[in-house]
Motif scaffolding. Structure first.
Motif, PDB file in Angstrom:
ATOM      1  N   SER A 120       0.947  -1.190   0.169  1.00  0.00           N
ATOM      2  CA  SER A 120       0.131   0.029  -0.048  1.00  0.00           C
ATOM      3  C   SER A 120       0.807   1.236   0.077  1.00  0.00           C
ATOM      4  O   SER A 120       0.497   2.452  -0.585  1.00  0.00           O
ATOM      5  CB  SER A 120      -1.050  -0.123   1.230  1.00  0.00           C
ATOM      6  OG  SER A 120      -0.222  -0.014   2.435  1.00  0.00           O
ATOM      7  N   ARG A 179       0.842   5.144  -4.723  1.00  0.00           N
ATOM      8  CA  ARG A 179       1.032   6.355  -5.309  1.00  0.00           C
ATOM      9  C   ARG A 179       2.475   6.620  -5.807  1.00  0.00           C
ATOM     10  O   ARG A 179       2.677   7.360  -6.860  1.00  0.00           O
ATOM     11  CB  ARG A 179       0.850   7.400  -4.207  1.00  0.00           C
ATOM     12  CG  ARG A 179      -0.755   7.453  -3.824  1.00  0.00           C
ATOM     13  CD  ARG A 179      -1.360   8.239  -3.002  1.00  0.00           C
ATOM     14  NE  ARG A 179      -2.818   8.374  -2.773  1.00  0.00           N
ATOM     15  CZ  ARG A 179      -3.279   7.654  -1.843  1.00  0.00           C
ATOM     16  NH1 ARG A 179      -2.884   6.779  -1.083  1.00  0.00           N
ATOM     17  NH2 ARG A 179      -4.656   7.815  -1.746  1.00  0.00           N
ATOM     18  N   ASP A 181      -3.853  -2.735   3.437  1.00  0.00           N
ATOM     19  CA  ASP A 181      -5.036  -1.938   2.748  1.00  0.00           C
ATOM     20  C   ASP A 181      -4.696  -1.458   1.454  1.00  0.00           C
ATOM     21  O   ASP A 181      -4.972  -0.437   0.824  1.00  0.00           O
ATOM     22  CB  ASP A 181      -5.392  -0.533   3.342  1.00  0.00           C
ATOM     23  CG  ASP A 181      -4.208   0.326   3.747  1.00  0.00           C
ATOM     24  OD1 ASP A 181      -2.915   0.004   3.366  1.00  0.00           O
ATOM     25  OD2 ASP A 181      -4.476   1.592   3.775  1.00  0.00           O
ATOM     26  N   ALA A 184      -7.400  -0.687  -1.217  1.00  0.00           N
ATOM     27  CA  ALA A 184      -8.275   0.334  -0.947  1.00  0.00           C
ATOM     28  C   ALA A 184      -7.193   1.659  -1.475  1.00  0.00           C
ATOM     29  O   ALA A 184      -7.858   2.381  -1.777  1.00  0.00           O
ATOM     30  CB  ALA A 184      -8.535   0.602   0.657  1.00  0.00           C
ATOM     31  N   VAL A 185      -6.282   1.531  -1.284  1.00  0.00           N
ATOM     32  CA  VAL A 185      -5.207   2.578  -1.793  1.00  0.00           C
ATOM     33  C   VAL A 185      -5.143   2.407  -3.280  1.00  0.00           C
ATOM     34  O   VAL A 185      -5.191   3.599  -3.982  1.00  0.00           O
ATOM     35  CB  VAL A 185      -3.762   2.212  -1.077  1.00  0.00           C
ATOM     36  CG1 VAL A 185      -2.562   3.326  -1.830  1.00  0.00           C
ATOM     37  CG2 VAL A 185      -3.760   2.436   0.222  1.00  0.00           C
ATOM     38  N   VAL A 212      -7.478   1.655  -5.368  1.00  0.00           N
ATOM     39  CA  VAL A 212      -8.742   2.270  -5.804  1.00  0.00           C
ATOM     40  C   VAL A 212      -8.889   3.841  -5.634  1.00  0.00           C
ATOM     41  O   VAL A 212      -9.207   4.652  -6.578  1.00  0.00           O
ATOM     42  CB  VAL A 212     -10.111   1.663  -4.703  1.00  0.00           C
ATOM     43  CG1 VAL A 212     -11.213   2.484  -5.120  1.00  0.00           C
ATOM     44  CG2 VAL A 212     -10.128   0.002  -5.099  1.00  0.00           C
ATOM     45  N   GLN A 213      -8.336   4.316  -4.743  1.00  0.00           N
ATOM     46  CA  GLN A 213      -8.344   5.710  -4.265  1.00  0.00           C
ATOM     47  C   GLN A 213      -7.361   6.331  -5.194  1.00  0.00           C
ATOM     48  O   GLN A 213      -7.550   7.454  -5.811  1.00  0.00           O
ATOM     49  CB  GLN A 213      -7.853   6.134  -2.957  1.00  0.00           C
ATOM     50  CG  GLN A 213      -7.767   7.499  -2.445  1.00  0.00           C
ATOM     51  CD  GLN A 213      -9.010   8.123  -2.646  1.00  0.00           C
ATOM     52  OE1 GLN A 213     -10.304   7.444  -2.427  1.00  0.00           O
ATOM     53  NE2 GLN A 213      -9.335   9.392  -3.191  1.00  0.00           N
ATOM     54  N   ARG A 236      -8.557   6.773  -8.911  1.00  0.00           N
ATOM     55  CA  ARG A 236      -9.216   7.992  -8.774  1.00  0.00           C
ATOM     56  C   ARG A 236      -8.421   9.398  -9.081  1.00  0.00           C
ATOM     57  O   ARG A 236      -8.846  10.219  -9.760  1.00  0.00           O
ATOM     58  CB  ARG A 236     -10.459   8.222  -7.513  1.00  0.00           C
ATOM     59  CG  ARG A 236     -11.484   7.085  -7.610  1.00  0.00           C
ATOM     60  CD  ARG A 236     -12.583   7.601  -6.691  1.00  0.00           C
ATOM     61  NE  ARG A 236     -13.502   6.627  -6.411  1.00  0.00           N
ATOM     62  CZ  ARG A 236     -13.387   5.578  -5.165  1.00  0.00           C
ATOM     63  NH1 ARG A 236     -12.651   6.240  -4.005  1.00  0.00           N
ATOM     64  NH2 ARG A 236     -14.062   4.776  -4.902  1.00  0.00           N
ATOM     65  N   GLU A 237      -7.499   9.365  -8.253  1.00  0.00           N
ATOM     66  CA  GLU A 237      -6.873  10.832  -7.945  1.00  0.00           C
ATOM     67  C   GLU A 237      -5.874  10.672  -9.277  1.00  0.00           C
ATOM     68  O   GLU A 237      -5.716  12.036  -9.689  1.00  0.00           O
ATOM     69  CB  GLU A 237      -5.823  10.508  -6.885  1.00  0.00           C
ATOM     70  CG  GLU A 237      -6.444  10.402  -5.300  1.00  0.00           C
ATOM     71  CD  GLU A 237      -5.345  10.163  -4.502  1.00  0.00           C
ATOM     72  OE1 GLU A 237      -4.269  10.006  -4.641  1.00  0.00           O
ATOM     73  OE2 GLU A 237      -5.844   9.984  -3.151  1.00  0.00           O
TER      74      GLU A 237
END
Length: 473
Positions: free
Chosen positions: A247, A251, A276, A279-280, A282-283, A286-287
Motif C-alpha cells: 500500500s 502512489r 489496505d 483500498a489505496v 482504488v483511491q 481516482r486521483e
C-alpha cells in the motif's frame, strides 16, 4: 568458377534424386533426428520457406500453415510434388529468387549451405521475403566429422556427395552478420547418428548436450532473426503492476512512472493483501485518472505468476511491461527497456540487477550468489546468455506473449513465479532475449514476500524442468 561449381552440384542432385529415398531409409535415425529438431525450433502452423527442399519430406514433417520448397534440381522438385501434393515446390536458383510478395515466418536451410556457390548472396536474396518476426534456421554438419563422413561414402553407408563447403559455426555467424541478420540461438546435437539399441538415444539425449562433449556432435544449428523493421509508428504500452501488501508504494509508482510510447496503460493487480493495498489502489486510480489510463483488478488466483498472466490477458498495449510494486527496479528506468524493444534491438527484454553495484540491503550477498548461479545454469539450459533470470522487470510484445500463451501446452502449468513461464516460452519461440542493466534499489516500504529456502527449492525444480523440456528433450 562459381557457375561451374553450381552446375556440378545441380547435375549431382539430378542424378541422385530417385535414389534419395533409399539413402534416407538407410540413415533413418539421422533424418528422424533432423525432423525432430526442426519441429522443436519451428512452431506448428508457421509459414515456412525451405531452401534446398529435396524430396519435400522435411517440409511435410513440420505441419506448416503454408509451406513452400525451393530446389534447383528439376528432378527433386518433380519428386517432391509427387510425394506431397498439398505443399508447393518451385524449381529456382536460390541466388535468384522470385517469390512475389510472399513473406514467411521461418526460412529453413537444412544441410544446404554446404552446396551453395555463394552463401552471402543467398542470405541477401532471402531478405525481401522476411517480415520483422522472421527466423532463419540453418542446419549444417560439424567439419570435425568430414573424414568420418567421407569414409561412410566410400563404404556405401552414405549417399555420395559433390565437393562442398565445410563451414564452422563462426563462418556461418559471420555470413549472417554481414548480411544483416542477428543470431538468437545456436546449438549442437547428435553424437551417434546411427541407432544402437539402448545406447544411441541415451547418449544423444544426455551426454551429447554436456559442455565440451557437444562440440563433437554431428549436427550444428543456428537460428537468426531478420533485420526487417517493426515500423515507424510508436507502439502503445501496458505496464502491469502486481501488488501484494504494497500500500505504501502505489502512489509512488504512479508519481514516478514516465510516459511510454504512444499510449501508456497502467494495470494494477492486487493479490490478496493483508494490508489496505486494494483500498489505496482504488483511491489512487481516482486521483490519477486524469494523468494515467488506469485499470484495476483483484487477482482471482494465487501467486505472482497468476497475477501477471491474468493482467496480460486484460492488457491492450502493443508492448507489455512488468513493474514490481516494491519499486526496487526504479520506474524511471522503464524508458530504457522501451527504447530497446521499440528499436528492434531485442524482442524479450529482461532486467539485470547484477551489473551495477547494489547495497547489501537491496540484495544480501547470499541472494547475489544464488542469482549468479541460477543465471549461469539457465544460460546453459536455454542456449541464450542470461545474467539475472530473477529480475521481476520483463518486457515483451503482446503478439509474442499470445504465442507463448498458445504454446503453454508444451510446458504445462509449472511456474508459480511467472518469470520462467515467460523466459522458457521466449526461448522456445527463438525470441532474441537481451538484458538491460538497472540499479537495484532497497525497499522503502514493506517487507519482501520472498521465502528464500522454499523458493530456492522451486528454482532448482525450474532448472530440472528446463533441462527436460528445452535442453535434454
Amino acid at each position: 568458377m562459381n557457375y561451374s561449381y553450381k552446375e556440378e552440384v545441380q547435375k549431382h542432385f539430378e542424378a541422385v534424386a530417385y535414389s534419395l529415398e533409399r539413402w534416407r531409409r538407410r540413415n533413418r535415425y539421422y533424418y528422424q533426428d533432423i525432423e525432430a529438431l526442426c519441429r522443436f525450433l519451428i512452431p506448428q502452423g508457421s509459414r515456412v520457406l525451405e531452401i534446398g527442399s529435396g524430396n519435400g519430406d522435411l517440409l511435410a514433417a513440420l505441419g506448416c500453415g503454408a509451406g513452400l520448397g525451393i530446389d534447383f534440381s528439376a528432378s527433386m522438385v518433380a519428386l517432391a510434388r509427387e510425394r506431397h501434393p498439398d505443399l508447393q515446390f518451385l524449381c529456382q536458383d536460390a541466388e535468384k529468387l522470385e517469390l512475389g510478395e510472399q513473406r514467411f515466418d521461418y526460412i529453413l536451410l537444412a544441410g544446404v549451405v554446404g552446396y551453395l556457390a555463394d552463401v552471402q548472396t543467398v542470405l541477401e536474396q532471402l531478405l525481401p521475403y522476411c517480415h520483422h518476426r522472421t527466423r532463419v534456421v540453418i542446419l549444417f554438419h560439424n567439419y570435425l566429422w568430414e573424414p568420418i563422413l567421407r569414409i561412410g561414402e566410400r563404404i556405401g553407408e552414405r549417399m555420395p556427395q559433390p565437393a562442398q563447403n565445410w563451414l564452422s559455426v563462426a563462418d556461418v555467424r559471420s555470413l549472417l552478420a554481414i548480411t544483416g541478420y542477428t543470431v538468437v540461438k545456436q546449438g549442437r546435437r547428435l553424437l551417434v547418428p546411427r541407432r544402437v539399441p539402448l545406447v544411441s538415444n541415451w547418449l544423444n539425449r544426455y551426454v551429447a548436450r554436456l559442455p565440451l562433449v557437444e562440440h563433437l556432435c554431428l549436427t550444428q544449428y543456428i537460428v537468426a532473426r531478420s533485420p526487417a523493421a517493426w515500423g515507424d509508428a510508436l507502439p502503445s504500452c501496458s505496464v502491469i503492476i502486481p501488488a501484494r501488501n504494497e500500500s505504501g508504494n502505489i502512489r509512488a509508482a504512479l508519481e514516478r512512472l514516465p510516459k511510454l510510447g504512444s499510449r501508456t496503460e497502467v494495470i494494477f493487480v492486487e493479490g490478496h493483501s493483508q494490508d489496505d493495498t486494494w483500498a489505496v489502489i482504488v483511491q489512487a486510480a481516482r486521483e490519477y485518472a486524469g494523468r494515467w489510463e488506469i485499470r484495476i483488478f483483484q487477482q482471482p488466483g494465487r501467486g505472482k505468476g497468476d497475477a501477471v498472466r491474468f493482467a496480460f490477458e486484460q492488457a491492450t498495449g502493443d508492448v507489455l511491461f512488468i513493474l514490481d510494486a516494491d519499486l526496487t527496479v526504479p520506474p524511471e528506468d522503464l524508458p530504457k527497456f522501451f527504447r530497446v524493444i521499440a528499436s528492434g534491438r531485442g524482442e524479450f527484454i529482461n532486467g539485470s540487477r547484477l551489473i551495477y553495484p547494489r547495497s547489501r540491503q537491496a540484495m544480501p550477498w547470499l541472494n547475489t550468489l544464488a542469482n549468479k548461479f541460477f543465471g549461469a545454469v539457465f544460460s546453459y539450459l536455454l542456449d541464450q546468455p542470461l545474467k539475472d533470470t530473477l529480475c521481476g522487470t520483463k518486457v515483451l510484445w503482446r503478439t509474442d506473449y499470445r504465442k507463448i500463451a498458445a504454446g503453454r501446452t508444451y510446458f504445462g502449468d509449472f511456474d508459480p513465479f511467472g518469470d520462467f513461464d515467460l523466459l522458457f516460452g521466449a526461448a522456445k519461440l527463438n525470441l532474441q532475449i537481451v538484458e538491460v542493466p538497472i540499479r537495484y534499489q532497497p525497499r522503502v516500504y514493506g517487507q519482501s514476500n520472498i521465502a528464500h529456502f522454499r523458493e530456492g527449492l522451486l528454482l532448482l525444480r525450474m532448472c530440472v524442468f528446463a533441462g527436460r523440456r528445452i535442453k535434454f528433450w
